[in-house]
Write a protein that holds these residues in place. Structure first.
Motif, short mmCIF file in Angstrom:
data_model
loop_
_atom_site.label_atom_id
_atom_site.label_comp_id
_atom_site.label_asym_id
_atom_site.label_seq_id
_atom_site.Cartn_x
_atom_site.Cartn_y
_atom_site.Cartn_z
N ALA A 79 -2.03 3.99 -6.34
CA ALA A 79 -3.39 3.47 -6.51
C ALA A 79 -3.70 2.29 -5.59
CB ALA A 79 -3.60 3.07 -7.97
N VAL A 80 -2.69 1.79 -4.87
CA VAL A 80 -2.99 0.66 -3.96
C VAL A 80 -2.95 1.15 -2.51
CG1 VAL A 80 -2.02 -1.01 -5.58
CG2 VAL A 80 -0.61 -0.18 -3.69
N SER A 81 -3.73 0.49 -1.67
CA SER A 81 -3.81 0.89 -0.27
C SER A 81 -2.53 0.50 0.47
CB SER A 81 -5.00 0.21 0.40
OG SER A 81 -4.74 -1.18 0.52
N PRO A 82 -2.21 1.24 1.54
CA PRO A 82 -1.04 0.85 2.36
C PRO A 82 -1.21 -0.58 2.90
CG PRO A 82 -1.92 2.99 3.06
CD PRO A 82 -2.88 2.45 2.06
N GLN A 83 -2.45 -0.95 3.24
CA GLN A 83 -2.69 -2.31 3.74
C GLN A 83 -2.28 -3.36 2.70
OE1 GLN A 83 -5.00 0.14 3.85
NE2 GLN A 83 -4.99 0.54 6.07
N LEU A 84 -2.65 -3.11 1.45
CA LEU A 84 -2.31 -4.08 0.40
C LEU A 84 -0.80 -4.15 0.21
CD1 LEU A 84 -3.12 -6.10 -1.74
CD2 LEU A 84 -3.40 -4.22 -3.36
N LEU A 85 -0.14 -2.99 0.23
CA LEU A 85 1.32 -2.99 0.07
C LEU A 85 1.99 -3.77 1.19
CD1 LEU A 85 3.71 -2.05 -1.61
CD2 LEU A 85 3.74 0.08 -0.30
N THR A 86 1.54 -3.54 2.42
CA THR A 86 2.08 -4.30 3.56
C THR A 86 1.85 -5.79 3.39
OG1 THR A 86 1.57 -2.41 4.97
CG2 THR A 86 2.02 -4.50 6.08
N ALA A 87 0.64 -6.14 2.94
CA ALA A 87 0.30 -7.56 2.75
C ALA A 87 1.18 -8.19 1.67
CB ALA A 87 -1.18 -7.70 2.40
N LEU A 88 1.38 -7.47 0.58
CA LEU A 88 2.22 -8.00 -0.50
C LEU A 88 3.65 -8.23 -0.01
CD1 LEU A 88 1.00 -5.86 -3.55
CD2 LEU A 88 0.80 -8.34 -3.30
N ARG A 89 4.11 -7.30 0.85
CA ARG A 89 5.49 -7.45 1.34
C ARG A 89 5.63 -8.61 2.30
NH1 ARG A 89 6.96 -0.92 1.48
NH2 ARG A 89 7.46 -0.88 -0.75
N LEU A 90 4.61 -8.82 3.15
CA LEU A 90 4.63 -9.98 4.04
C LEU A 90 4.60 -11.27 3.22
CD1 LEU A 90 4.41 -11.17 6.96
CD2 LEU A 90 1.92 -11.19 6.60
N LYS A 171 -6.48 0.85 -21.70
CA LYS A 171 -5.18 0.19 -21.84
C LYS A 171 -4.57 -0.22 -20.51
CE LYS A 171 -4.40 3.14 -25.82
NZ LYS A 171 -3.80 4.40 -26.32
N GLY A 172 -5.14 0.26 -19.43
CA GLY A 172 -4.50 0.13 -18.13
C GLY A 172 -4.36 -1.29 -17.63
N VAL A 173 -3.36 -1.49 -16.77
CA VAL A 173 -3.16 -2.77 -16.10
C VAL A 173 -3.46 -2.55 -14.61
CG1 VAL A 173 -1.45 -4.50 -15.45
CG2 VAL A 173 -1.45 -3.56 -17.77
N ASN A 174 -4.15 -3.52 -14.02
CA ASN A 174 -4.46 -3.53 -12.59
C ASN A 174 -3.23 -3.06 -11.78
OD1 ASN A 174 -4.85 -4.36 -9.94
ND2 ASN A 174 -6.01 -6.19 -10.54
N PRO A 175 -3.36 -1.97 -11.03
CA PRO A 175 -2.18 -1.45 -10.30
C PRO A 175 -1.64 -2.44 -9.26
CG PRO A 175 -4.17 -0.17 -9.79
CD PRO A 175 -4.53 -1.08 -10.93
N ALA A 176 -2.51 -3.26 -8.69
CA ALA A 176 -2.01 -4.26 -7.73
C ALA A 176 -1.03 -5.21 -8.39
CB ALA A 176 -3.19 -5.04 -7.13
N ILE A 177 -1.28 -5.52 -9.65
CA ILE A 177 -0.36 -6.39 -10.41
C ILE A 177 0.96 -5.68 -10.67
CG2 ILE A 177 -0.04 -7.26 -12.76
CD1 ILE A 177 -2.60 -8.56 -12.63
N LEU A 178 0.85 -4.40 -11.01
CA LEU A 178 2.09 -3.64 -11.30
C LEU A 178 2.93 -3.47 -10.04
CD1 LEU A 178 0.76 -0.90 -13.77
CD2 LEU A 178 1.86 -3.09 -14.28
N VAL A 179 2.25 -3.28 -8.89
CA VAL A 179 2.99 -3.15 -7.64
C VAL A 179 3.61 -4.50 -7.24
CG1 VAL A 179 2.75 -2.72 -5.17
CG2 VAL A 179 1.70 -1.15 -6.82
N ALA A 180 2.84 -5.56 -7.35
CA ALA A 180 3.38 -6.89 -7.01
C ALA A 180 4.60 -7.20 -7.86
CB ALA A 180 2.30 -7.96 -7.19
#
Lengths: 438, 438
Positions: A79-90, A171-180
């Motif tokens: 559910a998160v963009s590749p850009q966001l995943l790259t940014a989180l990893r940086l 019930k859902g949690v923001n996927p960006a939070i779950l990925v982080a």
């Protein structure tokens, strides 16, 4: 409209008013509510959590739904963009590198024969991170809390966050939070928020384990709950609304200053955005630029409100006066947008984080420069610091004396135990000397 | 009589009972009293201090008498023995030497071109030390609080302590306390105690300045007041009654163990003294030695009470089990009176201070070994540490980015601001890039 004040007495009064915008005294009735919630969670465990979640979050959960499932954790990556995943990893990489600097480590010294002294550092056994829902469901907050705990070596880290932050109303949690969280090594996440979540972490329930330290920001109920459980567990700090104070001279760009002020104002109607400058022309230009940028902001009404209530431009005689006013306010974030920012560091005594020069907007530090963005607010920078690895470490003092070393200090200890009226303290030393003589 | 338990389940239950002997929940009605006292001091300043001092300490003061005079400070030196003065100076020297070790200092790093990161450490502007009166008017406590503040470089340190601790029943302060304060460089001392003294330090009055950090132990009212003002000022910790846990094997001397247990028990009826040993014979001998030494103690009734209520000997299968039980309790003081005490350090995860071997009674650390005697109690060693120089220091994060460094991270910041719905954060970066292009 962002007000401009020109008299120092007025500037001081305004800074004091802004600093005191969230005084604990306003919350006495809420304290009673929070106490009741904490007691219910302590007595009834999961049952209380589910009831409060139904009442406050309008979400009905079964006990087994409290913990976010492995399937949801996996799905979040889709559910998160590749850009966001790259940014989180940086961001993770830079935050971790900074937090690995100067981690305190255990040591011993041998100051005299037969004497060993030292400190042993250890992580806490278990840490609990609180991540807010709603408008403030920020993946960056997950990184800023989880990484110091990981660097400290905490063996077990759990996270709590209210349901519904994915915007589904369910019930859902923001996927960006779950990925982080997963990027930071956290797999144990419970969908519960508010004071009840703090109670669960402090006392434990059937599902949620009791932790030793609770960190992370939250609304006023979360903050009051953290204060009440402090002493049962450790906490990071009592976070208030965010704030920036900028000191700028004629070398600064008013458009940039306006953007930085708005980046603070957009957080919260209680956010504070303050500019101190000796340049009246710059003050006017910033006032104009703020007005223009507020018009264009997608969340105009909120930004207008915080700018009007807790925004301020003060024209000051010189930069030294600006530093003195800044010390009075002890800002969470301090930007030094002046020709020689490092020359201004010396008179600055209190600030959570200091941003130097024209190309360091606070957003750099909010996300990925490395230092923690969890900082003391509301004047707490007078005595407190950023969240850090130390928040999750504690130390034991180490002391060893041998028989001769003990004999050398026995007289002094005797004099002190007599002055304090503690004869058994004296005995515990004297009896050991007698044995040595025999 | 000091009980002996032999079943692990019983030992665990007893340790939990002792650990929870002072739960905050018992104090809800006192919290309201403390809140009222703090509010009165905040609103009425000195007047409230004098009224509460008349009510609680039965001492009538005029405002000018709040501060201990220069003449009283001088006279105190005549009232203490040369032995005590020598002992205080030796203690000061050793405590200061230990606290000067590993004081955190400011640093910057240059992780990549155009990027500067670091931390600047600064002392708080003003610290306030609370020194109890009555039975617990200890000069050693003055040293243990004042010296870390001095080493941190705090420019202004003030002390509060209730009147009457000289035993006169009047306004006087224990001369040993006044001498210890002066030896540690403190000249500003106010004769006021209780929650009202904490209020004075947190909010300031006409006579007493507002401080940034309050440290020092006190009774339950002082502790509740510190918790309530936490957030307005920093505090060291919420101190509870003192406790020692000793792990001993057959190499230990039962007479010494008994003396160490009594040295804890004599503090307070709530003090806890615990021995864990795999040696049943040693357990019996210690029980006998405690009975004998209690009989001879000048304060027999108090010591009997704390030994009966919060004393315990548990016979354990082995030293590893003892370490596990100790971790469960997370003792303030831990003595390792075993043949190879350093081998037992590894499994110990939580303890305020650890005393190694047969010639290191806790009293050595209480007075002059060097490490601080202000330690986490009631299980707080799970997450907290000794008072130290850090209690009086805070740091600011330092961040500088240049234009190229900013450009390199702009995309990542943009992705994060979008995920968090904070457009002005993104703008504050984007606008700076556009300027660079022009």
């Amino acid at each position: 409209m962002l007000r401009i004040v020109t008299q120092m007495i007025e500037a001081e009064a305004e800074l004091r008013r802004i600093s005191e915008r969230t005084q604990a005294e306003q919350h006495i009735h809420r304290e009673a509510t929070v106490r009741e919630i904490l007691q219910s969670v302590r007595r009834q465990g999961d049952r209380a959590l589910l009831e409060y979640t139904a009442e406050f979050d309008q979400v009905e959960l079964s006990p087994s739904e409290l913990r976010v499932s492995g399937a949801e954790l996996e799905a979040a990556y889709q559910a998160v963009s590749p850009q966001l995943l790259t940014a989180l990893r940086l961001a993770k990489e830079r935050i971790e590198a900074f937090h690995r600097q100067r981690v305190p480590s255990s040591w011993v010294m041998f100051p005299a024969p037969e004497i060993i002294l030292g400190k042993q550092y250890r992580p806490v056994d278990r840490a609990g991170l609180y991540i807010p829902g709603g408008r403030a469901a920020y993946p960056s907050t997950v990184l800023m809390n989880a990484i110091p705990a990981q660097v400290a070596g905490v063996p077990e880290i759990v996270m709590v966050t209210p349901p519904g932050s994915d915007g589904s109303g369910g019930k859902g949690v923001n996927p960006a939070i779950l990925v982080a969280a997963q990027e930071a090594g956290i797999q144990t996440i419970y969908r519960v928020g508010g004071a009840q979540a703090i109670g669960a972490l402090a006392y434990g329930t059937e599902t949620i384990p009791k932790v030793d330290v609770i960190t992370g920001p939250g609304n006023i109920y979360v903050t009051l709950a953290k204060k009440q459980v402090y002493g049962t567990v450790g906490i990071d700090s009592l976070a208030g609304p965010s704030e920036v104070l900028i000191i700028a001279d004629e070398s600064a760009n008013p458009i940039h200053l306006a953007a930085d002020l708005l980046a603070q104002a957009e957080h919260d109607p209680l956010a504070a955005a303050i500019l101190l400058t000796p340049d009246p022309k710059l003050a006017q230009q910033v006032q104009q630029a703020v007005a223009t940028q507020v018009e264009a902001h997608p969340n105009r009404l909120l930004v207008e409100k915080s700018v009007a209530n807790y925004g301020l431009i003060a024209i000051v005689p010189d930069l030294q006066t600006a530093a003195a006013l800044s010390n009075l306010f002890a800002p969470e974030h301090l930007e030094l947008q002046v020709a020689d920012p490092w020359a201004l560091l010396e008179p600055i005594r209190h600030a959570g984080a200091i941003f130097f020069g024209h190309h360091t907007p606070e957003a750099v530090g909010d996300y990925l420069a490395g230092p923690n963005h969890t900082l003391p607010t509301a004047g707490a920078a007078r005595y407190a610091s950023a969240l850090g690895v130390e928040t999750f470490l504690k130390h034991s003092s180490l002391i060893q004396y041998g028989p001769m070393a003990l004999r050398e200090v026995a007289g002094a200890i005797q004099a002190l135990t007599q002055a304090e009226g503690l004869p058994a303290h004296g005995q515990s030393v004297q009896l050991r000397l007698e044995e040595d003589r025999s």
